[in-house]
Design a protein around this motif. Structure first.
Motif, PDB file in Angstrom:
ATOM      1  N   VAL A 145       0.920  -1.225  -0.066  1.00  0.00           N
ATOM      2  CA  VAL A 145       0.028  -0.378  -0.037  1.00  0.00           C
ATOM      3  C   VAL A 145       1.084   1.304   0.060  1.00  0.00           C
ATOM      4  O   VAL A 145       1.982   1.237   0.713  1.00  0.00           O
ATOM      5  N   GLY A 146       0.537   2.173  -0.919  1.00  0.00           N
ATOM      6  CA  GLY A 146       1.033   3.563  -0.898  1.00  0.00           C
ATOM      7  C   GLY A 146       2.293   3.391  -1.781  1.00  0.00           C
ATOM      8  O   GLY A 146       3.183   4.394  -2.091  1.00  0.00           O
ATOM      9  N   THR A 147       2.630   2.332  -2.638  1.00  0.00           N
ATOM     10  CA  THR A 147       3.688   2.335  -3.652  1.00  0.00           C
ATOM     11  C   THR A 147       3.100   2.123  -4.988  1.00  0.00           C
ATOM     12  O   THR A 147       1.939   1.544  -4.989  1.00  0.00           O
ATOM     13  N   ASP A 148       3.609   2.508  -5.922  1.00  0.00           N
ATOM     14  CA  ASP A 148       3.341   2.390  -7.403  1.00  0.00           C
ATOM     15  C   ASP A 148       3.476   0.939  -7.771  1.00  0.00           C
ATOM     16  O   ASP A 148       4.286   0.280  -7.683  1.00  0.00           O
ATOM     17  N   PRO A 149       2.367   0.169  -8.112  1.00  0.00           N
ATOM     18  CA  PRO A 149       2.083  -1.060  -8.538  1.00  0.00           C
ATOM     19  C   PRO A 149       2.733  -1.647  -9.928  1.00  0.00           C
ATOM     20  O   PRO A 149       3.146  -2.479 -10.187  1.00  0.00           O
ATOM     21  N   VAL A 150       2.906  -0.355 -10.512  1.00  0.00           N
ATOM     22  CA  VAL A 150       3.401  -0.670 -12.091  1.00  0.00           C
ATOM     23  C   VAL A 150       4.901  -0.425 -12.214  1.00  0.00           C
ATOM     24  O   VAL A 150       5.424   0.735 -11.679  1.00  0.00           O
TER      25      VAL A 150
END
Length: 209
Positions: A145-150
């Motif tokens: 959570v809070g990080t870029d998933p891409v």
């Protein structure tokens, strides 16, 4: 559409040598080499995957490539023992080896392994987002959570990548089959020619459906 047609895949020295023999023969017939694999199956098996410019490779294409490639392999003799030759299509859960492969299958799930660590990991699994000449993007479902998933990853570091068999992928394969009657990959099996080579008299050709 990206213009980069280079293959990115981890190969042994022998597989790379065979690929260098196969590729010009395949290209002369209008096909692109996807992958060369040498395994210990049935003693020794040389598997060659190819496709046409539309990503198709029917049993008739297997036969054409087999006809032109077999005498070249006999002359070059890259494998120093008896082996089984398999010429096949990539199949539904296909390897991804070119920039255009990632672009063609945007929205589908893939498993990727890099040759070097990036951001503390070498393995990625998620939906393909896109690709350009130098990179491809994959969206991870397990991103904190809070990080870029891409994650945008360099093609130059690609070791292995393949589509994962999902209902969505099978539906897409059936759709492509309906649009292209010669496209014979609506299930996970591949079109294959198998021949025992170097020491065997058998010339067994089978179509797997």
């Amino acid at each position: 559409m990206t213009a980069n047609t280079k293959r990115y895949i981890r190969e042994s020295a022998l597989e790379a040598r065979v690929a260098a023999i196969v590729e010009p023969v395949a290209q002369s017939l209008g096909y692109d080499l996807v992958r060369v694999r040498i395994s210990n199956d049935n003693g020794c098996t040389l598997q060659i995957m190819c496709e046409d410019e539309n990503g198709h490779f029917a049993i008739t294409d297997c036969e054409k490539l087999h006809h032109d490639l077999n005498p070249v392999l006999d002359i070059e003799d890259p494998i120093d023992r008896e082996y089984h030759l398999e010429i096949s299509s990539p199949g539904v859960d296909r390897p991804l080896v070119r920039a255009r492969d990632f672009q063609a299958w945007v929205g589908h799930e893939a498993k990727v392994e890099l040759g070097e660590m990036i951001e503390g990991r070498k393995r990625f699994r998620g939906d393909i987002v896109g690709a350009d000449d130098d990179t491809f993007s994959i969206r991870l479902p397990d991103a904190p959570v809070g990080t870029d998933p891409v994650h945008v990853l360099p093609l130059a570091l690609l070791a292995e990548a393949k589509l994962l068999m999902t209902d969505k992928l099978l539906d897409e394969a059936r759709k492509r089959q309906a649009e292209n009657p010669d496209y014979d990959e609506a299930d996970e099996d591949v079109e294959t020619i198998i021949e025992e080579t170097d020491g065997g008299d058998a010339d067994e050709r089978t179509q797997e459906n």
